[in-house]
Structure formats: structure tokens, C-alpha cells
Scaffold this motif. Structure first.
Motif, PDB file in Angstrom:
ATOM      1  N   GLN A  24       0.841  -1.302  -0.015  1.00 30.79           N
ATOM      2  CA  GLN A  24      -0.076  -0.087  -0.035  1.00 30.79           C
ATOM      3  C   GLN A  24       0.774   1.235  -0.018  1.00 30.79           C
ATOM      4  N   GLY A  25       2.102   1.045  -0.423  1.00 32.03           N
ATOM      5  CA  GLY A  25       2.826   2.208  -0.464  1.00 32.03           C
ATOM      6  C   GLY A  25       3.781   2.623   0.676  1.00 32.03           C
ATOM      7  N   GLU A  26       3.639   1.809   1.979  1.00 31.40           N
ATOM      8  CA  GLU A  26       4.136   2.097   3.124  1.00 31.40           C
ATOM      9  C   GLU A  26       5.575   2.030   3.185  1.00 31.40           C
ATOM     10  N   PHE A  27       6.458   2.578   3.587  1.00 32.34           N
ATOM     11  CA  PHE A  27       7.902   2.628   3.763  1.00 32.34           C
ATOM     12  C   PHE A  27       8.212   1.394   4.728  1.00 32.34           C
ATOM     13  N   GLN A  28       9.034   0.335   4.354  1.00 32.41           N
ATOM     14  CA  GLN A  28       9.458  -0.714   5.297  1.00 32.41           C
ATOM     15  C   GLN A  28      11.077  -0.814   5.381  1.00 32.41           C
ATOM     16  N   GLY A  29      11.788   0.193   5.240  1.00 31.12           N
ATOM     17  CA  GLY A  29      13.156   0.114   5.297  1.00 31.12           C
ATOM     18  C   GLY A  29      13.970   0.394   4.241  1.00 31.12           C
ATOM     19  N   THR A  30      15.162  -0.124   4.080  1.00 32.87           N
ATOM     20  CA  THR A  30      16.158   0.322   2.904  1.00 32.87           C
ATOM     21  C   THR A  30      17.322  -0.777   3.039  1.00 32.87           C
ATOM     22  N   ILE A  31      17.730  -0.898   1.726  1.00 28.86           N
ATOM     23  CA  ILE A  31      18.827  -1.741   1.424  1.00 28.86           C
ATOM     24  C   ILE A  31      20.051  -0.746   1.411  1.00 28.86           C
ATOM     25  N   ALA A  32      21.141  -0.909   1.874  1.00 28.31           N
ATOM     26  CA  ALA A  32      22.207   0.110   1.664  1.00 28.31           C
ATOM     27  C   ALA A  32      22.986  -0.361   0.321  1.00 28.31           C
ATOM     28  N   TYR A  33      23.794   0.512  -0.070  1.00 30.23           N
ATOM     29  CA  TYR A  33      24.463   0.270  -1.274  1.00 30.23           C
ATOM     30  C   TYR A  33      25.540  -0.608  -0.988  1.00 30.23           C
ATOM     31  N   ARG A  34      25.705  -1.624  -1.978  1.00 27.88           N
ATOM     32  CA  ARG A  34      26.762  -2.866  -1.591  1.00 27.88           C
ATOM     33  C   ARG A  34      26.581  -3.493  -0.582  1.00 27.88           C
ATOM     34  N   GLU A  35      25.226  -3.774   0.139  1.00 28.86           N
ATOM     35  CA  GLU A  35      25.054  -4.464   1.178  1.00 28.86           C
ATOM     36  C   GLU A  35      25.053  -5.841   0.676  1.00 28.86           C
ATOM     37  N   ALA A  36      25.602  -6.967   1.555  1.00 31.52           N
ATOM     38  CA  ALA A  36      25.776  -8.223   1.383  1.00 31.52           C
ATOM     39  C   ALA A  36      24.460  -8.741   0.802  1.00 31.52           C
ATOM     40  N   SER A  37      24.653  -9.631  -0.391  1.00 33.87           N
ATOM     41  CA  SER A  37      23.522  -9.871  -1.163  1.00 33.87           C
ATOM     42  C   SER A  37      22.602 -10.988  -0.041  1.00 33.87           C
ATOM     43  N   ASP A  38      23.151 -11.785   0.733  1.00 30.37           N
ATOM     44  CA  ASP A  38      22.279 -12.353   1.685  1.00 30.37           C
ATOM     45  C   ASP A  38      21.383 -11.623   2.373  1.00 30.37           C
ATOM     46  N   THR A  39      21.928 -10.622   2.990  1.00 27.04           N
ATOM     47  CA  THR A  39      21.415  -9.813   3.896  1.00 27.04           C
ATOM     48  C   THR A  39      20.109  -8.968   2.995  1.00 27.04           C
ATOM     49  N   ALA A  40      20.473  -8.475   1.623  1.00 25.18           N
ATOM     50  CA  ALA A  40      19.586  -7.750   0.990  1.00 25.18           C
ATOM     51  C   ALA A  40      18.519  -8.744   0.697  1.00 25.18           C
ATOM     52  N   LEU A  41      18.711 -10.092   0.192  1.00 27.15           N
ATOM     53  CA  LEU A  41      17.654 -10.898  -0.217  1.00 27.15           C
ATOM     54  C   LEU A  41      16.760 -11.268   1.020  1.00 27.15           C
ATOM     55  N   GLY A  42      17.375 -11.369   2.225  1.00 25.23           N
ATOM     56  CA  GLY A  42      16.622 -11.478   3.634  1.00 25.23           C
ATOM     57  C   GLY A  42      15.708 -10.456   3.918  1.00 25.23           C
ATOM     58  N   LYS A  43      16.199  -9.106   3.529  1.00 20.39           N
ATOM     59  CA  LYS A  43      15.167  -8.078   3.828  1.00 20.39           C
ATOM     60  C   LYS A  43      14.045  -8.084   2.714  1.00 20.39           C
ATOM     61  N   ILE A  44      14.386  -8.520   1.521  1.00 18.87           N
ATOM     62  CA  ILE A  44      13.275  -8.630   0.489  1.00 18.87           C
ATOM     63  C   ILE A  44      12.333  -9.654   0.614  1.00 18.87           C
ATOM     64  N   ARG A  45      12.846 -10.878   1.275  1.00 16.23           N
ATOM     65  CA  ARG A  45      11.861 -11.931   1.542  1.00 16.23           C
ATOM     66  C   ARG A  45      11.063 -11.647   2.780  1.00 16.23           C
ATOM     67  N   ASN A  46      11.567 -10.846   3.688  1.00 13.17           N
ATOM     68  CA  ASN A  46      10.741 -10.243   4.788  1.00 13.17           C
ATOM     69  C   ASN A  46       9.660  -9.172   4.363  1.00 13.17           C
ATOM     70  N   LEU A  47       9.937  -8.514   3.383  1.00 14.66           N
ATOM     71  CA  LEU A  47       9.196  -7.680   3.061  1.00 14.66           C
ATOM     72  C   LEU A  47       8.064  -8.434   2.195  1.00 14.66           C
ATOM     73  N   LEU A  48       8.226  -9.594   1.262  1.00 12.61           N
ATOM     74  CA  LEU A  48       7.272 -10.347   0.638  1.00 12.61           C
ATOM     75  C   LEU A  48       6.455 -11.157   1.679  1.00 12.61           C
ATOM     76  N   ALA A  49       7.218 -11.398   2.958  1.00 15.86           N
ATOM     77  CA  ALA A  49       6.284 -12.233   3.882  1.00 15.86           C
ATOM     78  C   ALA A  49       5.172 -11.386   4.495  1.00 15.86           C
ATOM     79  N   LYS A  50       5.582 -10.194   4.576  1.00 12.47           N
ATOM     80  CA  LYS A  50       4.682  -9.277   5.235  1.00 12.47           C
ATOM     81  C   LYS A  50       3.646  -8.760   4.448  1.00 12.47           C
ATOM     82  N   SER A  51       4.047  -8.897   3.051  1.00 15.40           N
ATOM     83  CA  SER A  51       3.007  -8.464   2.245  1.00 15.40           C
ATOM     84  C   SER A  51       1.713  -9.548   1.777  1.00 15.40           C
TER      85      SER A  51
END
Length: 203
Positions: free
Chosen positions: A176-203
Motif C-alpha cells: 500500500q506504498g508504506e515505507f518498510q526500510g532500505t537496502i544499503a549500497y553494496r549491502e551483502a547479497s544474503d542480507t539484501a535478499l533476507g530483507k526482500i523476503r521479509n518484505l514479501l512475507a509481510k505483504s
């Protein structure tokens, strides 16, 4: 405790490290969203009308379509941060596979003077067909930059050309357009994917 030389040394070392980091990066504004007192639900809210790389309308409602999104602000003449982030986004989307089918991804230009829809399309679709380029009139780009609390500043170069300083984080946005956080520049791929999977799980 106040006269403990070990504690004083630790404190001094910490301040020196902070100072070196600040001088060494010099571009901290590029790496993080601007600190804002606005509530997180205010991120992205605003009255702006843009176009995507196919000429279709983009408004606040685009980011509240019922699907979660990755949103990045950059420009096609960017020497390092933008191409790196774009290819990382492509890598994340590929790694997610069918799990990420409902995830939208946007590359919003901060340089509308040069980034036409045609140029953006060629740029963002080079590594993947999953990222949508967004551009528009400068006044409308200024509105969306302000709405997302993004740093974007034109910087003149000695050769008469210019570049853009800008926030380098990828925004994680709920359905619904709500801000859920950020992925930093050059963040570790595993960490970035974890954040995205968490976003998908909450959606």
C-alpha cells in the motif's frame, strides 16, 4: 572509572575511527536516505505525475498498487553507484525466482534533463526486464524526490558538464506504498535478499 586510562584510550580510538570514516567517505549523503521527522507512512505520499519508460503514467498510486516494491533513485550518467545497484537489483530478482513474481521494482531518475523515457528504457532493461524506469518534468521529479525524502543535488564538473549527488539506498515499499526500510549500497547479497523476503512475507 572516569580516570581509567584504558577507557580514555578506547574513547579516543572510537572518535578517531569516526573521523577517519567521515573524511574517507565524504559522500555519506549518497548512501543513506535523508533523516526526516516525518512518520514512515508519509514516505512517497504526494501529488506528482510522472511517466514510466513506456510512457505510462506514474503517480503515488503506482507505489500502492497492492504489490510490494523496490524503489531506487539514480540517473543513467551515474559512473558507479547506479549501474552497480541496478545490476544488484537484477541479481536479487533472479535469485528470488517465482518467489518474487509479485515484487515491483522502479528506477526513478533524479536527472530528468537527460533521462528521457527512451534512454531510461535502454538503461534499466539491459540487465533485466523486471525494473521500470521513471522520469518526467523536473518540477514533478522534484516533488517525488521531496516525497521520498531523497537527497538529489546537481554538481557542476570542471569540463562544463555535471553529475548528480543522490541517495544510494534502495527503498523497501509495502503493497500500500508504506515505507518498510532500505537496502544499503553494496549491502551483502544474503542480507539484501533476507530483507526482500521479509518484505514479501509481510505483504
Amino acid at each position: 572509572m572516569a580516570n581509567n586510562p584504558g577507557l580514555k584510550s578506547l574513547r579516543l580510538g572510537l572518535w578517531i575511527a569516526i573521523g577517519v570514516l567521515a573524511v574517507g567517505t565524504g559522500l555519506a549523503a549518497l548512501l543513506l536516505p535523508r533523516v526526516s521527522a516525518e512518520p514512515v507512512e508519509a514516505y512517497g505520499a504526494g501529488d506528482y505525475t510522472l511517466v514510466d519508460h513506456d510512457g505510462l503514467s506514474v503517480t503515488q498510486a503506482t507505489f500502492a498498487s497492492g504489490k510490494p516494491s523496490l524503489v531506487f533513485f539514480g540517473f543513467t550518467h551515474c559512473p558507479e553507484v547506479c549501474p552497480t545497484t541496478l545490476y544488484e537489483m537484477a541479481t536479487w530478482l533472479e535469485a528470488l525466482g517465482p518467489e518474487g513474481n509479485d515484487l515491483n521494482a522502479f528506477f526513478v531518475t533524479v536527472d530528468p534533463e537527460r533521462d528521457t523515457p527512451e534512454m531510461l528504457k535502454a538503461y534499466v532493461t539491459a540487465p533485466t526486464d523486471r525494473v521500470t524506469g521513471v522520469t518526467g518534468e523536473k518540477a514533478e521529479i522534484d516533488k517525488i524526490v521531496s516525497a521520498w525524502h531523497v537527497h538529489a543535488e546537481r554538481v557542476a564538473l570542471e569540463n562544463g558538464d555535471y553529475t548528480m549527488d543522490h541517495t544510494a539506498s534502495v527503498f523497501l515499499v509495502g503493497p500500500q506504498g508504506e515505507f518498510q526500510g532500505t537496502i544499503a549500497y553494496r549491502e551483502a547479497s544474503d542480507t539484501a535478499l533476507g530483507k526482500i523476503r521479509n518484505l514479501l512475507a509481510k505483504s
